[in-house]
Design an enzyme around this catalytic site. Structure first.
Site, PDB file in Angstrom:
ATOM      1  N   ARG A 191     -73.319 -11.018 -14.116  1.00 33.55           N
ATOM      2  CA  ARG A 191     -73.648 -11.847 -12.949  1.00 33.55           C
ATOM      3  C   ARG A 191     -75.112 -12.272 -12.994  1.00 33.55           C
ATOM      4  NH1 ARG A 191     -74.950  -9.266  -8.545  1.00 33.55           N
ATOM      5  NH2 ARG A 191     -73.154  -7.860  -8.510  1.00 33.55           N
ATOM      6  N   TYR A 248     -72.203 -38.195  -3.057  1.00 33.71           N
ATOM      7  CA  TYR A 248     -70.934 -37.580  -3.439  1.00 33.71           C
ATOM      8  C   TYR A 248     -70.272 -36.973  -2.196  1.00 33.71           C
ATOM      9  CZ  TYR A 248     -67.660 -34.378  -5.635  1.00 33.71           C
ATOM     10  OH  TYR A 248     -66.531 -33.701  -5.989  1.00 33.71           O
ATOM     11  N   ASP A 298     -79.779 -35.361  -7.675  1.00 35.98           N
ATOM     12  CA  ASP A 298     -78.498 -35.095  -8.337  1.00 35.98           C
ATOM     13  C   ASP A 298     -78.396 -36.078  -9.503  1.00 35.98           C
ATOM     14  OD1 ASP A 298     -75.814 -35.122  -9.167  1.00 35.98           O
ATOM     15  OD2 ASP A 298     -75.083 -34.553  -7.182  1.00 35.98           O
ATOM     16  N   LYS A 341     -68.990 -33.020 -15.421  1.00 36.96           N
ATOM     17  CA  LYS A 341     -68.890 -34.436 -15.736  1.00 36.96           C
ATOM     18  C   LYS A 341     -69.427 -34.718 -17.139  1.00 36.96           C
ATOM     19  CE  LYS A 341     -67.445 -34.322 -11.482  1.00 36.96           C
ATOM     20  NZ  LYS A 341     -68.285 -34.598 -10.319  1.00 36.96           N
TER      21      LYS A 341
END
Ligand SMILES: *Cc1c(COP(=O)(O)O)cnc(C)c1O
Length: 403
Positions: free
Chosen positions: A50, A102, A174, A199
């Site tokens: 983690r 978005y 972004d 993406k």
């Protein structure tokens, strides 16, 4: 780092022969939750996945190298990255966002951010005066998408940096739509870059991933602490898939952009097409600004058609281009923002932005450009046949589960 970006995409950051077990050329997948200590105080540098994992480390360092970041954190999705970025803010803080954002980020801000006492203003960030006018005493950050989603508006990042400095704001960008291959906001003064690695970075429509790329050490340390605390990290296998995708980022971006240019030009000449939104077209209002702040225009195109019927017919009839959400992968996808990506955006906002029932978004892949044009041409042409049902009605009742 002296190598060009293409080389850094392909080779990553480790010296393969010295650093990978057995000289493995491909980065090994360290599929382990935990790491043995040889003795007290003898960590190998990794203790628990983690917190850190060697496969993910290699990916994070590679993305840092591409974006010019001091540190990059890899998340299980783009939204997980957006969510951690919000942890930098306290109740009462205000953020100014691009109005054309978005849809999932808009939902995150309203469903999570506002409940935590943050407030958000949405303005057209292509107009610096509107941004300046929206600044309040409690404003802490600008949150920008450029090109915006889905109307492909360009924001001048240097102007946003100057404005952020005047008002002591954090500049968050972004950068999903262009990837570091075409645009590196940290070099233009941004403090934080966000990616949906799902993406272009991963690029194959096969894995989710997200990134926060950080410009300064202090913010990186704060985010690292929150990251290990919240635990929304990227798995070793998905880190490997994303690294594998990044190896071909440069060639994919070039090919996808060339295809997008060909498609945008073709779309412009079609009788049923009303408007084409692509920053690579010289007549696009943000074309010059984009030329000055990036190395390319990417491969996202939106367009409007004459009627709702034409839009639905295209979605129904495409054979090669896939009617699906998401973007940036090698396969071309067509999206209906009204019912898919932007169905959670309030109706008045959608209408103001022009996201109507005649609006389509295209993510152009690496196929043969003539094949893509041929597919759209056959989908658009008039012919006698009944129209099946596609995507239900537009009144919202039959929306898909929004992602
Ligand atoms: C897809 C996307 C996101 C969210 O990323 P996920 O990987 O789907 O969670 C955020 N921003 C933009 C611009 C996106 O396209």
């Amino acid at each position: 780092m002296g190598y060009g970006i293409e080389t850094r995409c392909c080779h990553g950051v480790t010296k393969i022969v010295e650093e990978h077990s057995f000289g493995a050329v491909s980065v090994p997948i360290y599929q382990t939750a935990t790491f043995a200590h040889r003795g007290i105080g003898e960590s190998t540098g990794h203790d628990y996945s983690r917190v850190s994992n060697p496969t993910r480390d290699e990916l994070e360092q590679t993305v840092s190298s591409l974006e010019g970041a001091v540190d990059t954190l890899a998340f299980s999705s783009g939204m997980a990255a957006v969510s951690l970025a919000l942890e930098l803010f306290d109740g009462g803080d205000h953020l100014i966002c691009s109005e054309d954002l978005y849809g999932g980020s808009v939902r995150m801000f309203s469903a999570v951010g506002e409940r935590r006492g943050l407030s958000f203003s949405y303005v057209c960030t292509s107009d610096e005066r509107l941004v300046e006018a929206a600044v309040r005493p409690e404003t802490k950050a600008l949150y920008i998408e450029t090109p915006s989603n889905p109307t492909m508006q360009i924001t001048d990042l240097r102007a946003m940096k100057a404005l952020a400095d005047r008002h002591h704001l954090l500049l968050i960008v972004d950068n999903t739509f262009l990837s570091p291959y075409f645009q590196r906001p940290l070099e233009l003064g941004a403090d934080l870059v966000i990616h949906s690695g799902t993406k272009y970075l991963a690029g194959h429509n096969d894995t989710l991933a997200g990134f926060l790329c950080v410009r300064d050490k202090g913010t990186a340390e704060r985010l690292r602490y929150l990251y290990k605390t919240v635990g929304n990290c990227l798995s070793p296998f998905d880190s490997y898939l994303t690294l594998r995708g990044i190896k071909t980022l440069a060639v994919r971006m070039e090919r996808q952009q060339a295809n997008a240019m060909a498609l945008a030009e073709w779309l412009k000449g079609q009788r049923k097409v009303e408007q084409v939104f692509y920053a690579g077209l010289p007549e696009h209002p943000g074309h010059q600004v984009q030329k000055g702040q990036g190395d390319g225009f990417g491969s996202m195109i939106s367009f409007t058609v004459d009627t709702e019927e034409t839009a639905r017919r295209i979605l129904e009839r495409v054979r090669l281009i896939v009617y699906a959400e998401s973007l940036g992968g090698v396969e071309s996808l067509i999206t209906y923002p009204l019912l898919q990506t932007h169905s959670d955006v309030p109706k008045e906002v959608r209408e103001h932005l022009g996201i109507t029932e005649r609006f389509l978004r295209l993510s152009v892949g690496i196929e043969n450009a003539e094949d893509l044009i041929g597919d759209l041409a056959q989908a658009m042409e008039d012919r006698e046949e009944g129209h099946g049902e596609i995507a239900g009605r537009t009144d919202g009742e039959e929306n898909q589960d929004e992602v």
